[in-house]
Design a protein around this motif. Structure first.
Motif: not given
Length: 150
Positions: A1-18, A20-25
């Protein structure tokens, strides 16, 4: 994962992260899928072009769609390749369907190359040089019947 994305998603649970990523892309993937399907369905082989390049290009489109989670069965893939062939391959397509054999795209590719080399050897004369049967020309005079005697 790109460091910027990794930093952005530090406080997200894996399900929430998935989610959000699905919605964005999702929109980007949907647009790419549309463009690939459009290219796949509109790309036709022109007379004199390489069959090898044509089939490989079609296969790359299908592989790209599979990466985007669009699945094609083998028969649809083969039908799309056959549909994109020029009218000079009509006899090949008819023979292919009459034989009713299961083939892979690679086998179809080999059959098309063999067919193309056979078509070059057996060039059909053009319409201007082909002999034409004329009907109704030089009609002979009707022969009179001899009167029959009883």
């Amino acid at each position: 994962m790109v460091p910027e994305l990794q930093k952005f998603y530090e406080d997200f649970w894996p399900y929430e992260m998935c989610l959000d990523l699905a919605e964005k892309f999702h929109k980007k993937a949907r647009q790419e899928m549309y463009e690939v399907i459009k290219a796949l369905t509109t790309y036709k082989l022109k007379e004199g072009e390489s069959v090898c390049n044509h089939v490989q290009r079609k296969q790359r489109y299908v592989e790209r769609l599979e990466i985007l989670n669009v699945s094609f069965d083998k028969e649809l893939n083969i039908d799309m390749v056959l549909n994109s062939m020029p009218p000079s391959y009509d006899q090949f397509i008819l023979t292919y369907h009459l034989n009713n054999t299961e083939t892979t795209l690679t086998q179809l590719h080999n059959l098309l190359q063999t067919s193309k080399s056979g078509m070059k050897k057996n060039q059909v004369p053009s319409a201007t040089s082909a002999p034409v049967l004329s009907i109704g020309q030089n009609i002979a005079k009707k022969r009179k019947a001899n009167p029959q005697t009883n």
